[in-house]
Design an enzyme around this catalytic site. Structure first.
Site, PDB file in Angstrom:
ATOM      1  N   TRP A  55       0.877  -1.188   0.000  1.00  0.00           N
ATOM      2  CA  TRP A  55       0.000   0.000   0.000  1.00  0.00           C
ATOM      3  C   TRP A  55       0.906   1.228   0.000  1.00  0.00           C
ATOM      4  CZ3 TRP A  55      -5.109   0.395   3.122  1.00  0.00           C
ATOM      5  CH2 TRP A  55      -5.550   1.718   3.192  1.00  0.00           C
ATOM      6  N   ASP A  56       0.941   1.901  -1.137  1.00  0.00           N
ATOM      7  CA  ASP A  56       1.843   3.040  -1.315  1.00  0.00           C
ATOM      8  C   ASP A  56       1.092   4.354  -1.124  1.00  0.00           C
ATOM      9  OD1 ASP A  56       4.137   4.435  -1.998  1.00  0.00           O
ATOM     10  OD2 ASP A  56       4.409   3.448  -3.931  1.00  0.00           O
ATOM     11  N   CYS A  87       3.934   1.744   2.631  1.00  0.00           N
ATOM     12  CA  CYS A  87       4.951   2.428   1.835  1.00  0.00           C
ATOM     13  C   CYS A  87       4.454   3.851   1.620  1.00  0.00           C
ATOM     14  CB  CYS A  87       5.096   1.707   0.487  1.00  0.00           C
ATOM     15  SG  CYS A  87       6.255   2.478  -0.652  1.00  0.00           S
ATOM     16  N   ASP A 112      13.270   4.450  -0.563  1.00  0.00           N
ATOM     17  CA  ASP A 112      13.567   4.121  -1.962  1.00  0.00           C
ATOM     18  C   ASP A 112      15.065   4.029  -2.189  1.00  0.00           C
ATOM     19  OD1 ASP A 112      11.060   3.748  -2.980  1.00  0.00           O
ATOM     20  OD2 ASP A 112      10.760   5.839  -3.513  1.00  0.00           O
TER      21      ASP A 112
HETATM   22  C1  DGJ Z   1       7.302   4.629  -4.411  1.00  0.00           C
HETATM   23  C2  DGJ Z   1       7.766   3.359  -3.760  1.00  0.00           C
HETATM   24  O1  DGJ Z   1       8.613   3.650  -2.705  1.00  0.00           O
HETATM   25  C3  DGJ Z   1       8.441   2.487  -4.805  1.00  0.00           C
HETATM   26  O2  DGJ Z   1       8.914   1.319  -4.200  1.00  0.00           O
HETATM   27  C4  DGJ Z   1       7.469   2.179  -5.887  1.00  0.00           C
HETATM   28  O3  DGJ Z   1       6.427   1.379  -5.385  1.00  0.00           O
HETATM   29  C5  DGJ Z   1       6.926   3.458  -6.489  1.00  0.00           C
HETATM   30  N1  DGJ Z   1       6.404   4.321  -5.496  1.00  0.00           N
HETATM   31  C6  DGJ Z   1       5.856   3.168  -7.504  1.00  0.00           C
HETATM   32  O4  DGJ Z   1       5.248   4.291  -7.967  1.00  0.00           O
END
Ligand code: DGJ
Length: 718
Positions: free
Chosen positions: A468-469, A517, A539
């Protein structure tokens, strides 16, 4: 243990005591917070009157700002920041709260709609009543006998008929006597989250906050207060940490010769909340952790507490799936032909789960479109998710899927149908961060809709893992559904909407493992950990930068909460080249996985990957349950080293890295920690057998390594 008699209150955890007293005038005075003491009567500490100004009596309300108090008043003799501000219909907001009653309850309070501590032994609730309004405040203190974490929060209640506007509603106040304190904060930015920084506390107010709608990359919702002489391994310190994921503030206020006032909770910038007669407002919980064993001792207490009492018990101690995630391997540019070789290779290497990241849905070919359309993009994946899942199954893998439930692109069916669902204010140009807008999660209809569409995907497909971002902050704070005088409620209501969706999805799909995330680690907090047992740490997966991020994150989050992956070189964030072994060793200190195109690895890398996976399977119990000792700080030294020791001290795992080659700096010793002094340990990789005492006191020689070289040692009692 709680001892209370309506006049004095003594709370005792494993190694701390916390004492309060009700003055004759009814003001609740703080007496002591620190290492455990046996006295139950600390009345001799009650100082009524200021020696320099004998006419001032703390039973009067002229000297509040000298008093150690449990709750700050507003505009009434306490010139420090108020803990809460209640504005009445006539605009008046001065307050003065006095003790009214107390009760002791079994367990921890059952907070609805917000993440909270799942278990505690006893809770003391002290009710204060405002002299000037119909507000009463319940102060909550939950004690766990075998822990050094004290849980604080408050509930503000309007006992009258007229509505009252809360202009500020912090969760707690804690005060320490005048002293020479330093503050530790976990600060950073995207790709450099939670880098620890320690600095003296200056006069005035030091404020850690986020107004971004999430706990943010910049400042984590943690504040450490270090007493003079406190180091990683010794001395006294206090950790303050919110179980909250939205805009927050933590403040430390110090005026000359005065106490240090610590407060915090929901960020008061832009905040207000209408409290109608009979209603109550529940503030987020705060964890106060006392340590007499330095910063390391504080971390170990927090880790145990979060694991045992906050993180989802169904997953917290379960071995985490070793994943391969396709983000850095393909970004948006993938189809079945590109994904299948990764999946096939993952099967051969012994990986557990393939996670399909951003780009599988709607018209998502770049970050300009598609968010909100949670149905498969059949141009990219012609056979839908099913063919990918079937391929995973054929290779003995499970399948995970990425969502960004809180977001929408203007170029999406969702936005075209419901443009009003995106946070905006008519007439104000919206800020388009990463080309996307944020959905108005203060609205139930919006949350319901997203629950429906995400649930549909989870129901119709064999998905065992969800990432879940959340890739942007909240701006143009405004909801078309809230009346003008309630717009100040937006930020808190937003995060309540996120919690609502997280609660509903995790309850409806208990067999799906959820990972949090936020553009890397932009929402890494105990609130999110209540729902998602691990969070993508950053990231930045560079083999050296990650050591700093893991060091800082581990200050107040357990290793098992940190997702850590091996990625390619040159690293996509730093362009640095580090050895594959080092990337693996550094990633093995968390929830382990890979973030690269496995099919493009060399044969040597494949062999190393197999070995890393085997090694991780052996150490994963330690990562899930062990005690962490941070040995060499990469922010201060040319080395990074941490170790994890099993609770029974029968096993340990030591990971280290030499940063740069510097002539002659090998001649140093590494002193291990946390071992059983009287036991003999074998270090497999070094073929050394030595006692715990020798390994801790005489140490080990640092290995001779070149730039970014690393080691991983397994210790076992013989
Ligand atoms: C940000 C996340 O931290 C990445 O791992 C990846 O999922 C990207 N978003 C995708 O847009």
């Amino acid at each position: 243990m709680i001892k209370a008699n309506g006049k004095t209150f003594l709370l005792q955890g494993k190694n701390y005591s916390y004492a309060m007293h009700v003055l004759e005038s009814g003001f609740l005075q703080h007496l002591y917070y620190g290492g455990k003491i046996t006295e139950t009567d600390l009345d001799y500490l009650i100082e009524i009157g200021d020696t320099n100004a004998p006419h001032i009596d703390m039973n009067m309300d002229m000297a509040f700002d000298r008093m150690l108090s449990e709750y700050g008043f507003y505009a009434r003799g306490d010139y420090r920041e108020a803990t809460a501000v209640f504005e009445r219909k006539d605009g008046a907001s001065m307050s003065r709260l006095r003790y009214q009653s107390y009760r002791v309850e079994k367990g921890a309070p059952n907070v609805k709609g917000m993440p909270h501590v799942r278990q505690g032994d006893e809770t003391l609730v002290i009710t204060l009543k405002d002299d000037f309004s119909d507000i009463s405040v319940d102060l909550y203190y939950t004690v766990c006998d075998n822990s050094d974490v004290l849980v604080r929060s408050s509930v503000i209640r309007n006992t009258g008929r007229e509505s009252i506007m809360l202009k500020k509603a912090f969760s707690f106040r804690a005060q320490l006597p005048n002293g020479n304190y330093r503050m530790m904060r976990l600060a950073g930015t995207w790709g450099q989250e939670r880098i620890p920084e320690i600095a003296p506390i200056a006069h005035g107010i030091t404020r850690l906050q986020s107004i971004q709608g999430c706990t943010s990359h910049n400042t984590n919702c943690f504040m450490g207060i270090l007493k003079e002489g406190c180091t990683e391994d010794s001395g006294e310190c206090l950790g303050i940490q919110l179980i909250y994921s939205g805009s927050f503030a933590l403040t430390a206020e110090w005026c000359k010769n005065g106490p240090l006032t610590l407060q915090g909770g929901i960020c008061d910038t832009g905040f207000s909340w209408e409290l109608n007669g009979g209603e109550e407002f529940v503030t987020p919980q705060v964890l106060l952790t006392y340590s007499g064993e330095g910063i390391g001792g504080m971390s170990r207490s927090i880790h145990d507490f979060l694991r045992e009492r906050v993180i989802n018990p169904a997953y917290v101690y379960k071995r985490r799936p070793i994943v391969v995630n396709n983000w850095e391997a393909t970004y948006f540019d993938f189809n079945e032909e590109k994904l299948f070789p990764i999946i096939d290779e993952a099967g051969k290497l012994g990986i557990d789960t393939f996670v399909l990241d951003d780009g599988w849905f709607g018209k998502r070919d770049s970050d300009w479109s598609g968010l909100g359309d949670w149905f498969v993009n059949e141009k990219k994946l012609k056979g839908g998710l099913k063919t990918i899942i079937d391929r995973c199954k054929k290779n003995g893998l499970k399948f995970g899927l990425w969502f960004e439930p809180e977001m929408v692109n203007e170029d999406s069916d969702l936005f075209r149908t419901h443009p009003d669902w995106a946070i905006h204010k008519d007439g104000v140009e919206p800020c388009r961060s990463r080309q996307q807008l944020v959905l108005d999660f203060t609205r139930k209809d919006v949350v319901d809709n997203i629950f429906g569409v995400v649930s549909k995907v989870l129901k119709e497909n064999e998905i065992s893992y969800v990432k879940w971002d959340m890739n942007r902050n909240i701006t143009e704070v405004y909801s078309a559904q809230l009346p003008a005088h309630r717009q100040g409620e937006f930020m808190h209501r937003y995060i309540l909407g996120v919690y609502d969706l997280a609660e509903r999805l995790t309850s409806a799909f208990p067999n799906v493992f959820f990972e949090g995330c936020a553009g890397g680690g932009g929402r890494f907090d105990a609130g999110m950990l209540y729902y998602f047992s691990q969070i993508w740490t950053s990231d930045d997966t560079d083999g050296f930068e990650r050591t700093k991020i893991e060091w800082g994150t581990s200050v107040c989050y357990p290793l098992s909460a940190m997702s850590c992956h091996v990625s390619v070189c040159p690293n996509h964030q730093t362009q640095r080249i580090t050895p594959f072994e080092t990337r693996g060793n550094v990633a093995s200190l968390g929830a382990f996985g890979y973030e690269l195109d496995l099919s493009k690895m060399t044969e040597e890398e494949k062999a190393l990957t197999k070995a890393q996976i085997e090694s991780y399977k052996r150490t994963s119990e330690l990562i899930l349950k062990g005690d962490l000792y941070r040995l060499m700080n990469p922010l201060e030294k040319n080395y990074f080293c941490v170790m994890v020791v099993s609770k029974d001290k029968s096993e340990a795992y030591v990971v280290g890295e030499r940063i740069l080659g510097i002539p002659c700096d090998y001649n140093q010793y590494l002193y291990l920690c946390g071992l059983d002094e009287n036991a003999l340990y074998k270090i497999e990789e070094l073929n050394i057998t030595a006692s715990g005492k020798a390994l801790q006191n005489a140490g080990l020689l640092l290995p001779k390594l070149s730039d970014f070289g690393s080691w991983a040692w397994h210790l076992k009692k013989v």
